[in-house]
Design an enzyme around this catalytic site. Structure first.
Site, PDB file in Angstrom:
ATOM      1  N   GLU A  78       0.839  -1.197   0.000  1.00  0.00           N
ATOM      2  CA  GLU A  78       0.000   0.000   0.000  1.00  0.00           C
ATOM      3  C   GLU A  78       0.875   1.249   0.000  1.00  0.00           C
ATOM      4  O   GLU A  78       0.401   2.352   0.249  1.00  0.00           O
ATOM      5  CB  GLU A  78      -0.982   0.017   1.168  1.00  0.00           C
ATOM      6  CG  GLU A  78      -0.399   0.116   2.538  1.00  0.00           C
ATOM      7  CD  GLU A  78      -1.482   0.300   3.602  1.00  0.00           C
ATOM      8  OE1 GLU A  78      -1.638   1.441   4.068  1.00  0.00           O
ATOM      9  OE2 GLU A  78      -2.163  -0.674   3.945  1.00  0.00           O
TER      10      GLU A  78
ATOM     11  N   CYS B 198      -3.203  -4.103   4.507  1.00  0.00           N
ATOM     12  CA  CYS B 198      -2.115  -4.922   5.050  1.00  0.00           C
ATOM     13  C   CYS B 198      -2.154  -6.393   4.642  1.00  0.00           C
ATOM     14  O   CYS B 198      -1.264  -7.150   5.024  1.00  0.00           O
ATOM     15  CB  CYS B 198      -2.095  -4.817   6.575  1.00  0.00           C
ATOM     16  SG  CYS B 198      -1.673  -3.172   7.180  1.00  0.00           S
TER      17      CYS B 198
ATOM     18  N   HIS C 171      -1.706 -11.120  11.924  1.00  0.00           N
ATOM     19  CA  HIS C 171      -1.328  -9.746  11.576  1.00  0.00           C
ATOM     20  C   HIS C 171      -1.027  -8.985  12.859  1.00  0.00           C
ATOM     21  O   HIS C 171      -1.713  -9.143  13.874  1.00  0.00           O
ATOM     22  CB  HIS C 171      -2.440  -9.050  10.796  1.00  0.00           C
ATOM     23  CG  HIS C 171      -2.080  -7.644  10.438  1.00  0.00           C
ATOM     24  ND1 HIS C 171      -0.937  -7.338   9.721  1.00  0.00           N
ATOM     25  CD2 HIS C 171      -2.678  -6.455  10.727  1.00  0.00           C
ATOM     26  CE1 HIS C 171      -0.857  -6.026   9.575  1.00  0.00           C
ATOM     27  NE2 HIS C 171      -1.899  -5.468  10.180  1.00  0.00           N
TER      28      HIS C 171
END
EC number: 2.3.3.10
Length: 350
Positions: free
Chosen positions: A83, A115, A239
């Site tokens: 990103e 992400c 994550h």
């Protein structure tokens, strides 16, 4: 309806590699500038003036090739998740493909999903190889994450990435995929509009309805579909926007934190966004034993999660030492102050 995704052919990881920039800024230093005294992590990685998401992707890809021990011309797809791509209009994947000698006979594209852009690219690579359309495909997740000066994102937004080369499961695979599952909803927890320098976020809204909801549902569904329990996994990588969130997920799922800590790197290098779980899994593969099972769950704002179950194979013993390990990059560090950090991250906007 079967929810778990399995390709027609079994697919394995034939090579993996990571890269983390050398520079670090301590959270204490950021706090000194903005008058903050409590911090989410210790320090984060900062890219140098000549580094960006593409150069990070190239370094990770080269390390993956060293472990794969294959001719880059055999790679028929390079998909790059980020990103923070340097060009608004121009693919980054083509630059990486050229740099590692994989052009011209291949697919190349940039993936976006906050992400989880890197694991989104990995899902596509698994399908591409598993369908028989390609012998090998490479998925990369890398970012040089940005946070508005003084915003709490500035304390955690790091830099780094990892690359995975997948091929048909064989004795050359360091691990293979048992199955995967993706869970997606329209949840506007984090965004950046065109021409804006920094992302915006929904503060606490980024937690329960976004991060936790998607990761937990993805993990539970994958385990149910594969007939596995949390105790069947030797490691888990979630994550990691900070240190607290992935440990909370592990507690909810009934996974001891000892199985999470080896792949939890945010406290030392920051949140590497698209690279976060990919770097974490790379760190686990650096120490895992044949037969170990790894639960891998990414998250991307907007929002969604990809969940994978992978099993380590014998080839890991031979291949892991063919390229620098994640810990080598984590320990290779030079601390800088806020002034140099702001210069390197181009926070002085004229």
């Amino acid at each position: 309806m079967r929810k778990v995704m399995k390709p027609m052919k079994d697919v394995g990881i034939v090579g993996y590699g990571a890269y983390v920039p050398m520079y670090r800024i301590r959270n204490e230093e950021i706090g000194r500038v903005w008058g903050v005294s409590s911090f989410p992590i210790e320090e984060k990685a900062v890219p140098g003036l000549d580094e960006d998401a593409i150069t990070i992707g190239i370094e990770a890809a080269r390390n993956a090739l060293k472990r794969a021990k294959i001719d880059p011309q055999k790679i028929r797809a390079i998909w790059f998740g980020t990103e923070s791509k340097p060009y608004a209009v121009k693919p980054s994947a083509t630059i990486i493909a050229e740099a590692i000698g994989a052009t011209p006979d291949l697919e190349a594209a940039d993936f976006e999903f906050a992400c989880k852009a890197g694991t989104e690219a990995l899902q596509a690579a698994i399908g591409f190889v598993g369908s028989g359309m390609a012998e090998y495909a490479m998925a990369i997740g890398a970012d040089t994450a940005q946070g508005r000066p003084g915003d709490h994102l500035e304390f955690t937004a790091g830099a780094g990435g990892a690359a995975f080369i997948v091929g048909e499961k064989s004795n050359e695979s360091v691990a293979y995929f048992e199955g995967s599952y993706s869970y997606v909803t329209d949840t506007p927890d984090f965004w950046r509009r065109q021409h804006e320098h920094y992302p915006r976020h929904g503060n606490r809204f980024t937690g329960e309805p976004a991060y936790f909801h998607h990761i937990i549902n993805a993990a539970k569904t994958l385990m149910e579909e594969l007939g596995l329990k949390p105790s069947d996994f030797d490691y888990a990588v979630f994550h990691q926007p900070n240190v607290k969130f992935p440990l909370t997920v592990a507690k909810i799922l009934g996974i001891p934190k000892e199985k999470v800590l080896p792949g939890l790197l945010t406290g030392r290098i920051g949140n590497t966004y698209s690279g976060a779980t990919m770097v974490g899994v790379s760190a686990v593969l650096d120490i895992a034993k044949p037969g170990d099972r790894i639960l891998w769950v990414s998250f991307g704002s907007g929002a969604g999660s990809n969940a994978f179950s992978i099993v380590v194979q014998d080839a890991i013993e031979e291949k892991r030492d063919l390229a620098p390990k994640v810990e080598d990059y984590v320990k290779r560090r030079k601390v800088i102050d806020y002034a140099l950090y702001a210069k390197a991250r181009r926070k002085y906007i004229l």
